[in-house]
Design an enzyme around this catalytic site. Sequence first.
Site, PDB file in Angstrom:
ATOM      1  N   ARG A 173     -27.076   8.663 -45.366  1.00  0.00           N
ATOM      2  CA  ARG A 173     -28.360   8.514 -46.054  1.00  0.00           C
ATOM      3  C   ARG A 173     -29.527   8.999 -45.190  1.00  0.00           C
ATOM      4  NH1 ARG A 173     -27.797   2.763 -49.382  1.00  0.00           N
ATOM      5  NH2 ARG A 173     -26.605   3.646 -51.118  1.00  0.00           N
ATOM      6  N   LYS A 217     -15.198  -3.817 -63.435  1.00  0.00           N
ATOM      7  CA  LYS A 217     -15.488  -4.421 -64.731  1.00  0.00           C
ATOM      8  C   LYS A 217     -15.853  -3.394 -65.794  1.00  0.00           C
ATOM      9  CE  LYS A 217     -17.360  -8.733 -62.787  1.00  0.00           C
ATOM     10  NZ  LYS A 217     -18.566  -9.609 -62.751  1.00  0.00           N
ATOM     11  N   GLY A 269     -22.541   4.802 -53.687  1.00  0.00           N
ATOM     12  CA  GLY A 269     -21.835   3.544 -53.463  1.00  0.00           C
ATOM     13  C   GLY A 269     -20.417   3.760 -52.989  1.00  0.00           C
ATOM     14  N   GLY A 324     -25.954   2.490 -57.875  1.00  0.00           N
ATOM     15  CA  GLY A 324     -26.625   1.851 -59.002  1.00  0.00           C
ATOM     16  C   GLY A 324     -27.551   2.794 -59.739  1.00  0.00           C
TER      17      GLY A 324
END
Length: 398
Positions: A37, A203, A355, A378
């Site tokens: 990053r 999920k 991520g 995200g």
Amino acid sequence: MAKQTINDVEVAGKRVLMRVDFNVPLDERGVITDDRRIRMALPSIRRVVDGGGRLVLMSHLGRPDGGPDPTLSLAPAARRLGELLGGLTVRFAAGDCVSAETARLVTALADGEILLLENLRFNPGEKDGDPAFAAQLAAYGDVYCNDAFGSAHRSDASMVAVPRVMSGRPRVAGLLLDKELRYLSEALTRPKHPFVAVLGGAKVSDKLGAIRNLTGRVDTILVGGAMAYTFLAAGGSDVGASRVETDMFDTARGLLDHGAVRIILPTDHVCGTTMGGDTPVEVFQDAIPQGWMGLDIGPKTCAAFASVLQEAATIVWNGPVGVFETPPFDKGSRVVAESIAQATAHAAVTVVGGGDTAAAVEAFGLADRITHVSTGGGASLRLLEGGGFESVELLDDA
């Protein structure tokens, strides 16, 4: 709408307040274990420094509990940035990022110099979006630059309240933010076909918005990770002790029956009895016995996924398809990553969400063989869902 970038403003002699994403992983000694990053922010940083600007950098790191936490200081990031800039001095404002001493250090900056503020989240005003805190930060800049795609979906003070306060002063996108938005937006709005999405993770509920937005846009969705077992169980398959969301069964069946997009689920599974690396490992076809949980896609599914990916012209991947951190459950994600790299070599446009997905690609040594690896998990998921960012909307239009 396209936004102005740091290339569109004159920075010489001006203080540029730049929000970056230096939320990097640290080990127990405070050593950065992955500086990607920081490296990705270098083009914007060099643009200001080489242009004679006075650069004030701000970022968060981790989730401090409402106050200073020495283990989450940005001091290691300041040192690493200096190394990446060839030994250029990067000053660091220890302590409160809006203290009188920090303001003095900002005022003392000369052209071409850099100051990194301490972790914004050490001040509760950052997470609260506090306008008074934002006004104190805004006083540090003649120009506001947002280069923190990894935080673009957040409403933190530095992302939203600061550019609001700085209305009337230039508010621009950094080169990384601009690149992220272009690649992800163009992949979704102007894809070449066949267009394939790979969705993994734990999920269905986390990826439901993305699946719905991608339906009608993509030709095929490959589903892996724990979320695949909710789909399989909803369809009547035995999934053993695999993680499922029973409250999502009706939704999963509806998506499978929709017919607007081809959804491919795993047909064999690499299973263990626990999540640990010392678990016994078995490969099961179709049904998973009781006591076993699916932790990766099996060899047949790997081959099926690879076949689809290698024929694709556009690929978007968000979410590993197995527990890639724990061998031997990394093979499925590795095969997906290698197949995407091969598709890239044959002119496909390939975008990997940030991520865990970016971490997997980096771990496999394949990041340089993919069109774009995002810095924001995200944030990239928000775009896959069809959403936007207030933090970007506040920037000046091109």
